[in-house]
Design a protein around this motif. Structure first.
Motif, mmCIF file in Angstrom:
data_model
loop_
_atom_site.group_PDB
_atom_site.id
_atom_site.type_symbol
_atom_site.label_atom_id
_atom_site.label_comp_id
_atom_site.label_asym_id
_atom_site.label_seq_id
_atom_site.Cartn_x
_atom_site.Cartn_y
_atom_site.Cartn_z
ATOM 1 N N ARG A 43 0.989 -1.146 0.108
ATOM 2 C CA ARG A 43 -0.046 0.068 0.098
ATOM 3 C C ARG A 43 0.979 1.215 -0.018
ATOM 4 N NH1 ARG A 43 -4.904 -0.767 2.414
ATOM 5 N NH2 ARG A 43 -4.740 1.008 3.765
ATOM 6 N N TRP A 44 0.373 2.106 -0.853
ATOM 7 C CA TRP A 44 1.272 3.528 -0.997
ATOM 8 C C TRP A 44 0.442 4.705 -0.844
ATOM 9 C CZ3 TRP A 44 6.560 3.268 -1.689
ATOM 10 C CH2 TRP A 44 7.271 1.998 -1.773
ATOM 11 N N GLN A 45 1.032 5.765 -0.881
ATOM 12 C CA GLN A 45 0.278 7.029 -1.018
ATOM 13 C C GLN A 45 0.914 7.794 -1.756
ATOM 14 O OE1 GLN A 45 -1.247 9.158 2.740
ATOM 15 N NE2 GLN A 45 0.400 10.654 1.913
ATOM 16 N N ILE A 46 0.295 8.422 -2.866
ATOM 17 C CA ILE A 46 1.082 9.284 -3.967
ATOM 18 C C ILE A 46 0.498 10.701 -3.828
ATOM 19 C CG2 ILE A 46 -1.160 8.736 -5.212
ATOM 20 C CD1 ILE A 46 0.673 8.978 -7.726
ATOM 21 N N ASP A 47 1.789 11.620 -3.928
ATOM 22 C CA ASP A 47 1.717 13.045 -4.172
ATOM 23 C C ASP A 47 2.229 13.379 -5.382
ATOM 24 O OD1 ASP A 47 0.416 14.229 -1.412
ATOM 25 O OD2 ASP A 47 1.612 12.327 -0.929
ATOM 26 N N ALA A 48 1.489 14.100 -6.281
ATOM 27 C CA ALA A 48 2.116 14.498 -7.442
ATOM 28 C C ALA A 48 1.616 15.837 -8.115
ATOM 29 C CB ALA A 48 2.136 13.309 -8.635
ATOM 30 N N ALA A 49 2.380 16.462 -9.140
ATOM 31 C CA ALA A 49 2.203 17.753 -9.483
ATOM 32 C C ALA A 49 2.045 17.318 -11.148
ATOM 33 C CB ALA A 49 3.094 18.751 -9.004
ATOM 34 N N PRO A 50 1.218 18.019 -11.582
ATOM 35 C CA PRO A 50 1.270 17.989 -12.927
ATOM 36 C C PRO A 50 2.399 18.696 -13.847
ATOM 37 C CG PRO A 50 -0.437 19.451 -12.628
ATOM 38 C CD PRO A 50 0.361 18.790 -11.290
ATOM 39 N N ARG A 51 3.064 18.200 -14.886
ATOM 40 C CA ARG A 51 4.138 18.628 -15.691
ATOM 41 C C ARG A 51 3.525 19.398 -17.063
ATOM 42 N NH1 ARG A 51 8.349 15.977 -17.287
ATOM 43 N NH2 ARG A 51 7.079 13.746 -17.237
ATOM 44 N N PHE A 52 4.099 20.317 -17.581
ATOM 45 C CA PHE A 52 3.512 20.842 -18.781
ATOM 46 C C PHE A 52 4.944 21.309 -19.902
ATOM 47 C CE2 PHE A 52 0.029 21.562 -15.976
ATOM 48 C CZ PHE A 52 -1.014 21.164 -16.820
ATOM 49 N N ASP A 53 4.734 20.889 -20.993
ATOM 50 C CA ASP A 53 5.727 21.155 -22.002
ATOM 51 C C ASP A 53 6.172 22.865 -21.738
ATOM 52 O OD1 ASP A 53 7.772 21.409 -23.676
ATOM 53 O OD2 ASP A 53 6.622 20.685 -25.173
#
Length: 433
Positions: free
Chosen positions: A149-159
């Protein structure tokens, strides 16, 4: 003498005593064989020594493959987190070297039921809308190093040239088995806990900056030019304000989470309000503002320690005084106790009365300037939210009623005033006789 030496040592001394070859000249074949035999015997001695130590310790010997796994794969079993990058299809294209061989190629948001990654529907929605991902749980089926079991934190990337969505940049953190089920936020990693951790990490460098500034300002390490001392004093003052702001944030977070209780006690709320109005008189008199108080001469006992009541009264009255316009007089009125609560009604300044409920208690108002008198460094809305949390923690409430604020606090328990019953005169006479 050679017989008295340990096995192998006589050969070493014999080789050392022989003529040394010139630089670049190869060793004789017999010397190479002897050296190889010595190396093998040393290695055999080392392994025998290790087996003897394990036998004395009561442990079973392990195969060399297990030693290699301990140096490599064994460290992955304790992997607690790793960073990663995904493409636009939510497929991991890069990660930390420790987990790259096992997680690169995994698709985090896939409708396929056979996908080794199982996550809440909110993860797929966030990927589809290119929104930040905060504390979403998921489960990975795979190698022991990443399974679980994991927890994810992420932010979108844009060109950067064209602004095209290219994927996510984030971090995985392993969840303990006792944490919440998928779809629920884990109790040990709530928003309040993370905010307190962030404040702790921010407070440490600010404390260090303040300490160094005070060292320079007080010339503890030697004479310092007055210009540098003035700059150091400014830095120390700003650091103190930042630390005070951190304390306010932490107090609000703890009160909202129920992790903090106000000091118990009782006090006269009318007396506290009158003292706070007197403290604000210097500021109000210069601007022609002030408070019109009613019934401040009557004692109003509330179940709250005086220090907490003073803090709450200052937070409310200073916030309202700082937002009032020149010449504006604000009324304060005590209501009779009802349902075990004492109620105080405070009229809002016109600038605050014109705001909606959301704007009134909002931490930051766009374009709003910091007033000359403020109860905190985060503005009027934050001060009122903190006062609301304090009132709720005390067993009351702070609410808005049209153009007024109503503060309710529990009434202090009245001590028993019933006198002892009078003794019968005949009984008293018999007792004396």
């Amino acid at each position: 003498n050679d017989q008295a030496l340990p096995p192998g040592k006589a050969k070493i001394e014999a080789v050392a005593a022989s003529d040394k070859p010139l630089a670049g000249e190869p060793l004789p074949d017999d010397s190479i064989q002897e050296i190889g035999a010595i190396v093998r015997r040393i290695e055999q001695f080392r392994k025998t020594r290790q087996l003897e130590e394990l036998a004395h310790a009561g442990e079973a010997p392990r195969l060399p493959l297990e030693d290699e796994d301990e140096a490599g794969q064994g460290s992955l079993r304790e992997l607690a987190s790793f960073d990663f990058l995904t493409d636009a299809d939510s497929r991991i294209v890069w990660s930390d070297s420790a987990a790259a061989a096992m997680c690169v190629g995994l698709r985090l948001a896939s409708p396929d039921a056979c996908n080794p990654v199982a996550a809440a529907p909110a993860l797929a929605v966030a990927f589809r809308n290119h929104q930040p991902i905060v504390a979403l749980p998921l489960q990975i089926a795979g190698a022991p190093a990443i399974a679980g079991r994991w927890q994810i934190d992420a932010a979108p990337r844009f060109d950067r040239p064209g602004g095209r969505f290219v994927g996510y940049c984030g971090r995985m953190r392993r969840l303990a088995e006792a944490d919440a089920t998928p779809g629920e936020r884990p109790a040990g990693d709530s928003q309040g806990d993370r905010m307190r951790q962030i404040l702790h990490e921010l407070r440490t460098p600010v404390n260090a900056i303040q300490g160094f500034a005070e060292v320079i300002q007080q010339q503890l390490f030697g004479p310092t030019p007055h210009e540098y001392r003035a700059l150091a004093a400014t830095i120390a003052s700003d650091s103190a304000r930042m630390l005070a702001g951190f304390e306010e944030l932490e107090r609000l977070v703890k009160l909202d989470a129920g992790a903090m209780a106000l000091e118990q006690g009782e006090c006269d709320l009318a007396e506290v309000v009158a003292a706070t109005v007197a403290q604000l008189a210097a500021y109000n008199d210069a601007r022609g503002t002030g408070f019109s108080c009613e019934d401040l001469g009557k004692a109003v006992r509330v179940a709250l320690a005086r220090s907490e009541a003073e803090r709450l009264a200052w937070r409310l009255l200073a916030t309202l005084a700082g937002a009032s316009a020149p010449g504006e007089i604000l009324k304060i009125k005590f209501r009779p106790p009802r349902d075990g609560l004492v109620r105080i009604v405070l009229r809002l300044p016109a600038a605050l009365a014109a705001r909606s409920d959301a704007e009134l208690f909002h931490a930051v108002i766009a374009g709003a300037q910091q007033p000359a008198l403020a109860a905190g460094m985060f503005g009027t809305g934050f001060a009122l939210r903190l006062a609301m949390a304090e009132a709720r923690a005390a067993g009351g409430m702070l609410e808005r009623r049209d153009g007024k604020l109503r503060l309710s606090l529990p009434v202090a328990a009245q001590p028993s005033t019933a006198a002892d019953p009078p003794l019968d005169a005949a009984v008293l006479h018999r007792g004396n006789s």
